[in-house]
Structure formats: C-alpha cells, structure tokens
Design an enzyme around this catalytic site. Structure first.
Site, PDB file in Angstrom:
ATOM      1  N   GLU A  95       0.824  -1.206   0.000  1.00 40.71           N
ATOM      2  CA  GLU A  95       0.000   0.000   0.000  1.00 40.71           C
ATOM      3  C   GLU A  95       0.859   1.257   0.000  1.00 40.71           C
ATOM      4  O   GLU A  95       0.608   2.209  -0.752  1.00 40.71           O
ATOM      5  CB  GLU A  95      -0.919   0.025   1.235  1.00 40.71           C
ATOM      6  CG  GLU A  95      -1.863  -1.159   1.331  1.00 40.71           C
ATOM      7  CD  GLU A  95      -1.321  -2.283   2.200  1.00 40.71           C
ATOM      8  OE1 GLU A  95      -2.071  -2.801   3.035  1.00 40.71           O
ATOM      9  OE2 GLU A  95      -0.128  -2.649   2.035  1.00 40.71           O
ATOM     10  N   SER A 129      20.195 -41.379 -11.917  1.00 41.38           N
ATOM     11  CA  SER A 129      18.945 -40.609 -12.011  1.00 41.38           C
ATOM     12  C   SER A 129      19.102 -39.312 -12.811  1.00 41.38           C
ATOM     13  O   SER A 129      18.126 -38.596 -13.010  1.00 41.38           O
ATOM     14  CB  SER A 129      18.423 -40.270 -10.611  1.00 41.38           C
ATOM     15  OG  SER A 129      19.369 -39.485  -9.909  1.00 41.38           O
ATOM     16  N   ASP A 173      23.192 -38.122  -4.836  1.00 40.69           N
ATOM     17  CA  ASP A 173      23.200 -37.185  -5.960  1.00 40.69           C
ATOM     18  C   ASP A 173      24.059 -35.944  -5.740  1.00 40.69           C
ATOM     19  O   ASP A 173      24.365 -35.248  -6.701  1.00 40.69           O
ATOM     20  CB  ASP A 173      21.762 -36.730  -6.269  1.00 40.69           C
ATOM     21  CG  ASP A 173      20.869 -37.879  -6.701  1.00 40.69           C
ATOM     22  OD1 ASP A 173      21.410 -38.935  -7.087  1.00 40.69           O
ATOM     23  OD2 ASP A 173      19.635 -37.716  -6.650  1.00 40.69           O
TER      24      ASP A 173
END
Length: 373
Positions: free
Chosen positions: A60, A176, A208
């Site tokens: 605002e 993966s 990973d």
C-alpha cells in the site's frame, strides 16, 4: 487503463484487483505475505506496488508513494486487508488516511490471529468506503502459504517428484541424471526461486550431491536443507563445501553426535536438533515447526522417497509438483518416488485437486493443491 462506459463498477473493481494480484506475486517478502496494491483515479492506475522484502515498504505504501498527490480522493485496491499495527514498518491504515484515499477495495481479510485491531474497522470509522471480497479466491491463493504459516505454525510444504512412465526414479544402476529434460529442470529451478527453503533427505544428498540452487531460471537461491537424522552427511559434498556461499541447514535427531555437529558448524552449516519418532527417524512435524520458528513460510522437498513418504503419511504436504518423463526404466529400475504404506483404497488416496497439466518439452508436469479425503 481507462474504464469504459460499458463496464460496471464491479467489473472495474475486478480488473484493478487483478492488476494488484499480479503485482503481489513479485518480491520475496517472507516471513511476511505477498501483497499487491494499486491506486486508481478516474479509471487509471496512478500508482502500483508490492511488498518486496520484510522490513521494506508494504504494498500500500509503495503504491501510494508512486501515486503522490494523485492519491487524494482516489481508490486503493489491495489484495490483503491493510495492517493496523506497528512492526518493522508503520501501520498501513495511517498511511492510507494520510494520503486522502476515498475508497479501499480489499481482496481478502487478514487471517493472522495475532493482529491487534482490524484495518477495515479503522478505515471505516475514519469515513473511508471499504469493499471486501473482490476476487477473493484469487487473493486468498496469493497469501495461502503465509496463511498456513500464521494460523498453524507450520510452513507451506510443496513436494516435487520426478519419475518415469513406469514409476521409477533411477535406472537399475542407480543413475537418475537426468530422467527429465532441460525444460522440466528449468521449471524446477523456477520453483526453487519461489521457496524460502528447498530440502532433501540424506539418502538423496549422498547419492546425488544436488546443488539445490537456481541456475536455469531467474531468481535467488533458497536456503538448502538436508534431513539427516544421524549426521551422516559427507564433508566432500558440495552442500557442505560451499555452505558459506549458499546457506545450508541440516536437521538432525537428538542423539546425533555433538562432535559431528560442531564440525559441520565450523564449515558454515547450521545444524538444528529435533525429536525423533518411535521408528528412530526425524519427527517431520516437529522439524517443520522448527523451520517455521526460523521464519520459513515456504518449503519445497525434492526427495527422497522415505522423506516424501513420512510427509505424506503425516498429511503435511500442501501442494504437489510431479514431472513424468516419457521413458521406461524397467522392473529393475529404482522404484518408488514415495516410500510409505499408502492408502487402503484409491478412494482414500491423496490427490491433486484440481490438477493442472502442462508440457515441459517432452515431459508432463502435473501440479496443484494436494487434498486428503
């Protein structure tokens, strides 16, 4: 934008509220909500703003500052009820009154149970016309993560999964990278940039060594988090080695080695202890409460299967982001993006409702709120 004589006031309100909602999606205001605002005079937007960061001007005030003297006698559209309390910034209601705004149109009421005093009541008592509930469903969606945070003391949790057509998350050798294509990975990076924290389980971290950073999309890096009950994380992982450059947290159990904890802290990792469950794993509900106490409003978990299963079993996941690649990894591929007992019947299964289906290159991307029957 100029309003046409053929449109009704209600249509104009919806148009300008949509502008405010679109503006409110910008910024990274955690632990405050996303809020957008627009000042409209004679059918034209003369000031527009959003809450960029905690401690900076609220939406605002940003919109009013851009409007300047044109705000006097104008209408303010704001996605969330203006605040009437002093925090790191002053109350927005006083800024609205000082600017001479004649009418305020609000998307939704403030759900925060700890707010002292209602902004709507203050504005009305000062003679300002107030309308509530314009595009309310859209306005509530904008603040949904923050609403959960302030009403439950838990962060809004997204779960990201990537799997093959036959439900595998890696090949028979454990590889993966990469099941999904570059466009899907860019989408994941964009998702990361919208969350305060991105987390994985220790199994995924060790297998990973994910970077968990934002590289293929604009935006800032989230805090990286590993759920590691016994502090098995290796010093050789990038998550540890560059912890001073990209904030990295670990949540461990109460019985994890204190020497190991101090060694990780010396490398720039922040380590937090939480209670463990009867199975000897991190109590995921307590872990999320700990994160919320640190100001985390949005968390995305990207793996692994046991962590995802624990979160689903505890009904903590609010939103799912699933990427399905058009390939088959076979019966010896690593199964199960989620490891849990699961529902007794399809009717009892959590489901994405309503699902949004997209294509990311050759991959299917399904996402939306997760509903528990």
């Amino acid at each position: 934008m100029t309003s046409s004589e053929s449109t009704s006031p209600e249509q104009d309100d919806a148009v300008f509220m949509k502008r405010a909602i679109d503006e409110g999606r910008k910024g990274h205001p955690s632990p405050n909500p996303h809020v957008g605002a627009a000042v409209v005079r004679d059918g034209q937007v003369v000031g527009i703003g959003f809450h960029e960061r905690a401690g900076m001007a609220h939406a605002e005030v940003a919109a009013l500052e851009k409007a300047g003297e044109l705000a006097r006698g104008a209408t303010l559209y704001v996605t969330l009820e203006p605040c009437n309390h002093t925090g790191r910034t002053g109350p927005c209601t006083q800024a609205i009154l000082a600017a001479g705004i004649k009418r305020v149109v609000i998307g939704c009421r403030d759900p925060n149970p700890h707010v002292d005093g209602g902004g709507i009541e203050v504005l009305r008592s000062a003679g300002v016309a107030v309308e509530i509930g314009v595009l309310e469903a859209d306005a509530r969606r904008l603040v949904a993560p923050w609403a959960k945070y302030v009403t439950t003391g838990l962060p809004h949790l997204s779960l990201k999964l990537a799997l093959s057509l036959d439900g595998r998350i890696a090949s028979r050798t454990g590889t993966s990278k990469w099941i999904t294509g570059p466009l899907a990975r860019a989408k994941v990076h964009a998702l990361r940039s919208r969350h305060d924290v991105v987390g994985v389980g220790i199994g995924t971290a060790l297998a990973d060594d994910p970077k968990l950073t934002v590289r293929d999309a604009p935006g800032q890096d989230p805090v990286r988090l590993v759920f590691d009950t016994n502090l098995r994380i290796s010093d050789g992982l990038g998550l540890v080695q560059n912890a001073r450059e990209v904030p990295t947290w670990i949540i461990c159990g109460e019985e994890a080695s204190e020497d190991r904890r101090l060694a990780l802290v010396d490398q720039g990792v922040e380590v937090f202890r939480v209670a463990t469950s009867a199975e000897g794993r991190i109590d995921v509900t307590e872990a999320l409460r700990q994160l919320a106490s640190l100001g985390v409003v949005t968390l995305m978990v990207e793996g692994g299967a046991e962590l995802a299963g624990s979160l689903l079993a505890a009904r903590l996941v609010d939103e799912a982001h699933v990427f399905v690649a058009p390939l088959l990894l076979g019966p010896r591929g690593r199964p199960g993006a989620v490891d849990w007992a699961g529902p007794g019947s399809p009717q009892e299964a959590p489901r994405i409702t309503p699902p949004i289906w997209e294509l990311c290159g050759n991959d299917a991307y399904i996402h939306g709120p997760l509903i528990y029957p």
